[in-house]
Design a protein around this motif. Structure first.
Motif, PDB file in Angstrom:
ATOM      1  N   PRO A   8       0.816  -1.221   0.000  1.00 15.44           N
ATOM      2  CA  PRO A   8       0.000   0.000   0.000  1.00 15.44           C
ATOM      3  C   PRO A   8       0.842   1.260   0.000  1.00 15.44           C
ATOM      4  N   VAL A   9       0.237   2.321  -0.476  1.00 14.97           N
ATOM      5  CA  VAL A   9       0.821   3.651  -0.320  1.00 14.97           C
ATOM      6  C   VAL A   9       0.558   4.074   1.125  1.00 14.97           C
ATOM      7  N   ILE A  10       1.612   4.491   1.808  1.00 13.33           N
ATOM      8  CA  ILE A  10       1.465   4.933   3.190  1.00 13.33           C
ATOM      9  C   ILE A  10       1.371   6.453   3.215  1.00 13.33           C
ATOM     10  N   ILE A  11       0.280   6.955   3.762  1.00 14.40           N
ATOM     11  CA  ILE A  11       0.091   8.400   3.924  1.00 14.40           C
ATOM     12  C   ILE A  11       0.146   8.705   5.417  1.00 14.40           C
ATOM     13  N   ILE A  12       1.096   9.529   5.809  1.00 13.14           N
ATOM     14  CA  ILE A  12       1.272   9.857   7.226  1.00 13.14           C
ATOM     15  C   ILE A  12       0.648  11.212   7.529  1.00 13.14           C
ATOM     16  N   ASP A  13      -0.148  11.254   8.572  1.00 16.97           N
ATOM     17  CA  ASP A  13      -0.773  12.491   9.046  1.00 16.97           C
ATOM     18  C   ASP A  13       0.295  13.322   9.760  1.00 16.97           C
ATOM     19  N   GLY A  14       1.044  14.091   8.973  1.00 20.30           N
ATOM     20  CA  GLY A  14       2.222  14.780   9.481  1.00 20.30           C
ATOM     21  C   GLY A  14       1.946  15.774  10.577  1.00 20.30           C
ATOM     22  N   THR A  15       0.868  16.542  10.467  1.00 17.00           N
ATOM     23  CA  THR A  15       0.561  17.563  11.466  1.00 17.00           C
ATOM     24  C   THR A  15       0.291  16.923  12.818  1.00 17.00           C
ATOM     25  N   LEU A  16      -0.446  15.828  12.818  1.00 19.83           N
ATOM     26  CA  LEU A  16      -0.742  15.128  14.068  1.00 19.83           C
ATOM     27  C   LEU A  16       0.542  14.668  14.744  1.00 19.83           C
ATOM     28  N   TYR A  17       1.428  14.031  13.979  1.00 17.82           N
ATOM     29  CA  TYR A  17       2.655  13.504  14.569  1.00 17.82           C
ATOM     30  C   TYR A  17       3.667  14.596  14.877  1.00 17.82           C
ATOM     31  N   ILE A  46       8.400   7.744  11.409  1.00 17.25           N
ATOM     32  CA  ILE A  46       8.507   7.251  10.032  1.00 17.25           C
ATOM     33  C   ILE A  46       9.230   5.905  10.010  1.00 17.25           C
ATOM     34  N   ARG A  47      10.345   5.815  10.730  1.00 14.05           N
ATOM     35  CA  ARG A  47      11.095   4.555  10.742  1.00 14.05           C
ATOM     36  C   ARG A  47      10.255   3.430  11.335  1.00 14.05           C
ATOM     37  N   SER A  48       9.528   3.731  12.399  1.00 14.66           N
ATOM     38  CA  SER A  48       8.675   2.725  13.029  1.00 14.66           C
ATOM     39  C   SER A  48       7.616   2.216  12.064  1.00 14.66           C
ATOM     40  N   ILE A  49       7.008   3.136  11.318  1.00 15.53           N
ATOM     41  CA  ILE A  49       5.973   2.754  10.347  1.00 15.53           C
ATOM     42  C   ILE A  49       6.574   1.903   9.233  1.00 15.53           C
ATOM     43  N   LEU A  50       7.737   2.297   8.755  1.00 15.14           N
ATOM     44  CA  LEU A  50       8.386   1.534   7.685  1.00 15.14           C
ATOM     45  C   LEU A  50       8.778   0.133   8.151  1.00 15.14           C
ATOM     46  N   VAL A 133      -4.282   1.892   0.133  1.00 12.06           N
ATOM     47  CA  VAL A 133      -3.775   3.013   0.923  1.00 12.06           C
ATOM     48  C   VAL A 133      -3.830   2.667   2.402  1.00 12.06           C
ATOM     49  N   LEU A 134      -2.778   3.035   3.119  1.00 13.35           N
ATOM     50  CA  LEU A 134      -2.744   2.886   4.564  1.00 13.35           C
ATOM     51  C   LEU A 134      -2.441   4.259   5.160  1.00 13.35           C
ATOM     52  N   ILE A 135      -3.411   4.816   5.874  1.00  5.07           N
ATOM     53  CA  ILE A 135      -3.259   6.132   6.483  1.00  5.07           C
ATOM     54  C   ILE A 135      -2.750   5.955   7.906  1.00  5.07           C
ATOM     55  N   ALA A 136      -1.573   6.491   8.193  1.00  7.19           N
ATOM     56  CA  ALA A 136      -1.017   6.419   9.538  1.00  7.19           C
ATOM     57  C   ALA A 136      -1.523   7.605  10.346  1.00  7.19           C
ATOM     58  N   SER A 137      -2.420   7.328  11.272  1.00  8.50           N
ATOM     59  CA  SER A 137      -3.032   8.389  12.070  1.00  8.50           C
ATOM     60  C   SER A 137      -3.851   7.751  13.180  1.00  8.50           C
ATOM     61  N   HIS A 138      -4.126   8.510  14.228  1.00 10.92           N
ATOM     62  CA  HIS A 138      -5.109   8.062  15.210  1.00 10.92           C
ATOM     63  C   HIS A 138      -6.146   9.158  15.429  1.00 10.92           C
ATOM     64  N   ASP A 139      -6.336   9.979  14.390  1.00 14.71           N
ATOM     65  CA  ASP A 139      -7.357  11.019  14.397  1.00 14.71           C
ATOM     66  C   ASP A 139      -8.691  10.401  13.983  1.00 14.71           C
ATOM     67  N   LYS A 140      -9.704  10.537  14.816  1.00 17.65           N
ATOM     68  CA  LYS A 140     -11.006   9.923  14.521  1.00 17.65           C
ATOM     69  C   LYS A 140     -11.641  10.481  13.260  1.00 17.65           C
ATOM     70  N   ASP A 141     -11.266  11.679  12.838  1.00 13.39           N
ATOM     71  CA  ASP A 141     -11.813  12.253  11.601  1.00 13.39           C
ATOM     72  C   ASP A 141     -11.514  11.371  10.392  1.00 13.39           C
ATOM     73  N   MET A 142     -10.414  10.635  10.444  1.00 17.40           N
ATOM     74  CA  MET A 142      -9.991   9.811   9.312  1.00 17.40           C
ATOM     75  C   MET A 142     -10.906   8.613   9.075  1.00 17.40           C
ATOM     76  N   ILE A 143     -11.698   8.263  10.071  1.00 18.42           N
ATOM     77  CA  ILE A 143     -12.549   7.078   9.963  1.00 18.42           C
ATOM     78  C   ILE A 143     -13.468   7.157   8.756  1.00 18.42           C
ATOM     79  N   GLN A 144     -13.966   8.346   8.446  1.00 19.50           N
ATOM     80  CA  GLN A 144     -14.892   8.516   7.327  1.00 19.50           C
ATOM     81  C   GLN A 144     -14.265   8.166   5.983  1.00 19.50           C
ATOM     82  N   LEU A 145     -12.944   8.082   5.909  1.00 19.80           N
ATOM     83  CA  LEU A 145     -12.246   7.793   4.653  1.00 19.80           C
ATOM     84  C   LEU A 145     -12.121   6.300   4.365  1.00 19.80           C
ATOM     85  N   LEU A 146     -12.446   5.468   5.333  1.00 20.18           N
ATOM     86  CA  LEU A 146     -12.242   4.027   5.191  1.00 20.18           C
ATOM     87  C   LEU A 146     -13.076   3.420   4.070  1.00 20.18           C
TER      88      LEU A 146
END
Length: 293
Positions: A8-17, A46-50, A133-146
């Motif tokens: 998958p393409v990994i998209i990281i929620d940069g502002t959150l992290y 980033i390293r942890s996710i990779l 796609v795999l979105i790296a985040s724990h923001d509940k707003d992202m749930i709607q994108l699933l």
């Protein structure tokens, strides 16, 4: 480690992290007392996710811009409860972008567009092109994108969240999470919602009627439901109808932002992980030297 066949393409929620890293490592400073905790934390994330998703070679980090968005135009108090970015974090942003560029990790921010909207729009674009796609985040707003092709990696507990996860936990579909936020509000973003309607009541209504449009079409039936204080809830819904639909607009992530890059533009080269690890080690050494002094 997560073995995902289609890489998958990994998209990281940069502002959150960025913020999480800043507060986690806010005391990390070099000998000149310059902070670098946010940089260090982002690189470690980033390293942890990779490492967890090492099968993937495509990664991008999305950030907010400092400009106001359309949400501020339709609701002036949107996110007004949030304090201004600390200067000790602000001064780390440009150095972070420079480091990520040298490592070979793509970043993206668009003036006047929130990171959530970029993530949503890019995720849908990638999905239409046949990518997972795999979105790296724990923001509940992202749930709607699933969707079946867009999942979330919650790095707080290493859980992969899918539409089935949400259905099992909440009894609603991911898309209906917008309606949930519209009803109960969201204090973190200062989305008003409807006073006195919490998550249990909101979920009950959505499980019964699916979305806020159908809730308001059946507003007279709500008084007759086997729901505690059903009459008062019906009254609250009637009084705060405008707030509910405004909150829906605020909570809904845009999916139509033009994104000029594609999956082939964010492929990592073979030296990326080594450069990333070297950068982290450089900051480890700096911290050890600072601690010794």
């Amino acid at each position: 480690m997560y073995y995902i066949k289609n890489k998958p393409v990994i998209i990281i929620d940069g502002t959150l992290y960025l913020y999480r890293s800043y507060f986690t490592f806010q005391f990390f400073k070099n000998n000149q007392e310059n902070p670098y905790g946010a940089i260090y934390g982002i690189l470690k994330t980033i390293r942890s996710i990779l490492l967890k998703c090492y099968n993937s070679k495509k990664i991008i980090i999305i950030f907010d811009s400092s400009k106001k968005t359309f949400r501020n135009e339709i609701f002036n108090e949107y996110k007004s409860n949030r304090p201004k970015m600390p200067n000790s974090l602000y001064i780390q942003i440009q150095p972070l972008f420079h480091i990520l560029k040298n490592i070979g990790i793509k970043t993206l921010r668009i003036p006047g567009i929130e990171a959530d909207d970029i993530i949503g729009s890019f995720s849908r674009k990638l999905e239409k092109c046949g990518e997972q796609v795999l979105i790296a985040s724990h923001d509940k707003d992202m749930i709607q994108l699933l969707t079946n092709n867009i999942n979330i990696l919650n790095t707080s507990n290493n859980e992969i969240i899918t539409p089935k996860t949400i259905k099992k936990k909440y009894g609603i579909n991911p898309q209906e999470f917008i309606d949930l936020l519209a009803l109960m509000g969201d204090k973190s973003d200062n989305i008003p919602g409807i006073p006195k309607i919490g998550i249990k009541t909101a979920l009950f209504l959505l499980q019964k009627f699916s979305n806020i449009q159908k809730i308001y079409k059946n507003i007279e039936k709500i008084k007759l439901l086997s729901l505690r204080n059903a009459k008062n809830i019906s009254n609250q819904l009637t009084i705060y109808k405008d707030s509910a639909f405004l909150s829906y607009k605020l909570a809904k992530i845009k999916l139509d932002i033009p994104i000029c890059i594609n999956a082939n533009d964010i492929i990592l080269d073979k030296t990326c992980f080594k450069k990333l690890s070297n950068a982290i080690e450089t900051y480890n050494v700096k911290q050890k030297n600072a601690d010794n002094n």
